[in-house]
Design a protein around this motif. Structure first.
Motif, PDB file in Angstrom:
ATOM      1  N   ASP A 221       0.850  -1.193   0.000  1.00  0.00           N
ATOM      2  CA  ASP A 221       0.000   0.000   0.000  1.00  0.00           C
ATOM      3  C   ASP A 221       0.883   1.239   0.000  1.00  0.00           C
ATOM      4  N   THR A 222       0.789   2.029  -1.058  1.00  0.00           N
ATOM      5  CA  THR A 222       1.716   3.162  -1.206  1.00  0.00           C
ATOM      6  C   THR A 222       1.462   4.264  -0.189  1.00  0.00           C
ATOM      7  N   THR A 223       0.220   4.423   0.240  1.00  0.00           N
ATOM      8  CA  THR A 223      -0.060   5.449   1.248  1.00  0.00           C
ATOM      9  C   THR A 223       0.611   5.095   2.576  1.00  0.00           C
ATOM     10  N   SER A 224       0.532   3.820   2.959  1.00  0.00           N
ATOM     11  CA  SER A 224       1.180   3.391   4.201  1.00  0.00           C
ATOM     12  C   SER A 224       2.695   3.473   4.089  1.00  0.00           C
ATOM     13  N   LEU A 225       3.234   3.121   2.929  1.00  0.00           N
ATOM     14  CA  LEU A 225       4.677   3.218   2.742  1.00  0.00           C
ATOM     15  C   LEU A 225       5.146   4.668   2.814  1.00  0.00           C
ATOM     16  N   LEU A 226       4.379   5.556   2.206  1.00  0.00           N
ATOM     17  CA  LEU A 226       4.718   6.977   2.276  1.00  0.00           C
ATOM     18  C   LEU A 226       4.704   7.460   3.722  1.00  0.00           C
ATOM     19  N   GLU A 227       3.686   7.040   4.466  1.00  0.00           N
ATOM     20  CA  GLU A 227       3.573   7.464   5.866  1.00  0.00           C
ATOM     21  C   GLU A 227       4.677   6.866   6.724  1.00  0.00           C
ATOM     22  N   ARG A 228       5.006   5.588   6.467  1.00  0.00           N
ATOM     23  CA  ARG A 228       6.082   4.987   7.259  1.00  0.00           C
ATOM     24  C   ARG A 228       7.413   5.694   6.991  1.00  0.00           C
ATOM     25  N   GLY A 229       7.627   6.121   5.744  1.00  0.00           N
ATOM     26  CA  GLY A 229       8.839   6.880   5.446  1.00  0.00           C
ATOM     27  C   GLY A 229       8.919   8.155   6.267  1.00  0.00           C
ATOM     28  N   ILE A 230       7.778   8.835   6.404  1.00  0.00           N
ATOM     29  CA  ILE A 230       7.732  10.056   7.211  1.00  0.00           C
ATOM     30  C   ILE A 230       8.055   9.748   8.674  1.00  0.00           C
ATOM     31  N   ILE A 231       7.460   8.659   9.175  1.00  0.00           N
ATOM     32  CA  ILE A 231       7.692   8.285  10.576  1.00  0.00           C
ATOM     33  C   ILE A 231       9.159   7.904  10.781  1.00  0.00           C
ATOM     34  N   ARG A 232       9.691   7.137   9.851  1.00  0.00           N
ATOM     35  CA  ARG A 232      11.110   6.738   9.975  1.00  0.00           C
ATOM     36  C   ARG A 232      12.037   7.951   9.936  1.00  0.00           C
ATOM     37  N   GLN A 233      11.747   8.885   9.050  1.00  0.00           N
ATOM     38  CA  GLN A 233      12.582  10.081   8.974  1.00  0.00           C
ATOM     39  C   GLN A 233      12.554  10.847  10.290  1.00  0.00           C
ATOM     40  N   ARG A 234      11.371  10.959  10.874  1.00  0.00           N
ATOM     41  CA  ARG A 234      11.259  11.712  12.123  1.00  0.00           C
ATOM     42  C   ARG A 234      11.841  10.947  13.306  1.00  0.00           C
ATOM     43  N   LEU A 235      12.011   9.619  13.145  1.00  0.00           N
ATOM     44  CA  LEU A 235      12.657   8.809  14.182  1.00  0.00           C
ATOM     45  C   LEU A 235      14.140   8.582  13.856  1.00  0.00           C
ATOM     46  N   ASN A 236      14.705   9.459  13.030  1.00  0.00           N
ATOM     47  CA  ASN A 236      16.138   9.443  12.707  1.00  0.00           C
ATOM     48  C   ASN A 236      16.569   8.161  11.995  1.00  0.00           C
ATOM     49  N   ASN A 237      15.746   7.722  11.059  1.00  0.00           N
ATOM     50  CA  ASN A 237      16.088   6.559  10.234  1.00  0.00           C
ATOM     51  C   ASN A 237      15.966   6.959   8.760  1.00  0.00           C
ATOM     52  N   PRO A 238      16.888   7.814   8.276  1.00  0.00           N
ATOM     53  CA  PRO A 238      16.767   8.305   6.899  1.00  0.00           C
ATOM     54  C   PRO A 238      16.886   7.212   5.852  1.00  0.00           C
ATOM     55  N   GLU A 239      17.693   6.179   6.122  1.00  0.00           N
ATOM     56  CA  GLU A 239      17.830   5.103   5.138  1.00  0.00           C
ATOM     57  C   GLU A 239      16.524   4.328   4.997  1.00  0.00           C
ATOM     58  N   GLY A 240      15.865   4.094   6.130  1.00  0.00           N
ATOM     59  CA  GLY A 240      14.566   3.422   6.071  1.00  0.00           C
ATOM     60  C   GLY A 240      13.541   4.269   5.336  1.00  0.00           C
ATOM     61  N   ALA A 241      13.570   5.576   5.588  1.00  0.00           N
ATOM     62  CA  ALA A 241      12.650   6.482   4.900  1.00  0.00           C
ATOM     63  C   ALA A 241      12.902   6.452   3.398  1.00  0.00           C
ATOM     64  N   ARG A 242      14.182   6.513   3.004  1.00  0.00           N
ATOM     65  CA  ARG A 242      14.507   6.478   1.578  1.00  0.00           C
ATOM     66  C   ARG A 242      13.998   5.180   0.935  1.00  0.00           C
ATOM     67  N   SER A 243      14.174   4.073   1.617  1.00  0.00           N
ATOM     68  CA  SER A 243      13.721   2.783   1.085  1.00  0.00           C
ATOM     69  C   SER A 243      12.210   2.779   0.839  1.00  0.00           C
ATOM     70  N   ASP A 244      11.463   3.316   1.805  1.00  0.00           N
ATOM     71  CA  ASP A 244      10.005   3.357   1.660  1.00  0.00           C
ATOM     72  C   ASP A 244       9.587   4.248   0.496  1.00  0.00           C
ATOM     73  N   TRP A 245      10.169   5.418   0.394  1.00  0.00           N
ATOM     74  CA  TRP A 245       9.761   6.358  -0.648  1.00  0.00           C
ATOM     75  C   TRP A 245      10.167   5.861  -2.039  1.00  0.00           C
ATOM     76  N   GLU A 246      11.327   5.220  -2.126  1.00  0.00           N
ATOM     77  CA  GLU A 246      11.728   4.653  -3.421  1.00  0.00           C
ATOM     78  C   GLU A 246      10.780   3.517  -3.828  1.00  0.00           C
ATOM     79  N   LYS A 247      10.293   2.761  -2.856  1.00  0.00           N
ATOM     80  CA  LYS A 247       9.350   1.683  -3.169  1.00  0.00           C
ATOM     81  C   LYS A 247       8.023   2.252  -3.659  1.00  0.00           C
TER      82      LYS A 247
END
Length: 294
Positions: A221-247
């Motif tokens: 689900d792209t909406t959930s992936l987009l949101e998880r990227g935002i959450i990961r970025q705010r939790l100092n996980n930029p690599e995880g955020a990048r992975s979600d947004w690229e997906k």
């Protein structure tokens, strides 16, 4: 009357019993033919009309005119209003759907086209139409009215809470959705919406838990992936955020979510500590609406 007079009268066109019987037979046959043609004409079916919307909403009027409409005024109005929304006149469609939802039953109790459940379904479609018209306050009102008809409807509750989230009322959304934590009906959408509300209140740990539960049910689900990227970025996980947004971009490259993910990736590349623009603008909260189900 002599035999000659009787013969003359017959030849001049005076009806006899035989003639009258023949005329009656012809009349009866014509009526039967018309009745047979009427019976052969297929009735209007709302589900068939709505199915046309996926292909070409402009075909709705042709479908209506080629089918029997008697007794289906509400169903016809329902389908035409959704066609209006899909062809760009969201405001007119929303107003018509709202009117149909509030309109009191006009036929016998329990009729399929004006039952409480049917009116609640129309209210849900009215809420969706108000979203399309960018009027979340009206969407909240429509969904709230639907809940007075079917108080247990999770679909209507999610529609109302999505509107409240756009109206900056995340605490109400969290309060509404927390009791549904173990309810399997529309669970992915419930956890996704709750995570969005928790992001708005900066409850990031709980938001992470809810978005993971949503993705466990709908991994792509792209909406959930987009949101998880935002959450990961705010939790100092930029690599995880990048992975979600690229997906997101990989899964649906032409979608609105992909556009937002590209914006987030651009900001991440220039400043890994910056807040994602989709989070800052609230655009990530605009997800697909729950389907027609109660």
């Amino acid at each position: 009357m002599t035999a000659g007079q009787r013969k003359s009268a017959h030849l001049s066109g005076s009806p006899t019993a035989t003639t009258l019987m023949l005329l009656a037979s012809l009349t009866t046959g014509a009526c039967a033919a018309r009745a047979a043609a009427t019976v052969a004409q297929p009735p209007f079916v709302l589900s068939e009309c709505l199915a046309l919307l996926d292909d070409d909403p402009s075909d709705v009027d042709d479908y209506v005119s080629s089918h029997m409409a008697t007794g289906n005024e509400r169903a016809i109005g329902h389908c035409r209003a959704i066609a209006d929304v899909m062809t760009g006149d969201a405001l007119a469609g929303a107003e018509q759907l709202d009117h149909l939802a509030h309109e009191a039953a006009r036929h016998e109790a329990g009729a399929d086209d004006d039952s409480t459940e049917e009116r609640a379904n129309v209210a849900a479609d009215a809420a969706r139409a108000w979203f399309a018209a960018a009027m979340p306050g009206k969407a909240a009102d429509a969904a709230g009215y639907g809940l007075t008809l079917t108080p247990e409807s999770i679909v209507l509750l999610l529609l109302k809470d999505r509107a409240l989230l756009q109206l900056d009322q995340p605490q109400t959304v969290i309060r509404d959705l927390t009791p549904l934590a173990d309810n399997p009906l529309l669970a992915a959408e419930t956890h996704r919406l709750k995570a969005m509300a928790e992001v708005q209140t900066n409850a990031l740990t709980q938001a992470k838990t809810d978005i993971e539960q949503s993705l466990a049910l709908e991994p792509d689900d792209t909406t959930s992936l987009l949101e998880r990227g935002i959450i990961r970025q705010r939790l100092n996980n930029p690599e995880g955020a990048r992975s979600d947004w690229e997906k997101v971009v990989s899964l649906e490259p032409d979608s609105h979510e992909a556009d937002l993910a590209r914006q987030d990736l651009t900001v991440l590349a220039s400043d890994p500590d910056a807040l994602p623009p989709s989070d800052a603008t609230g655009h990530a909260s605009v997800a697909s609406l729950p389907p027609d189900a109660h």
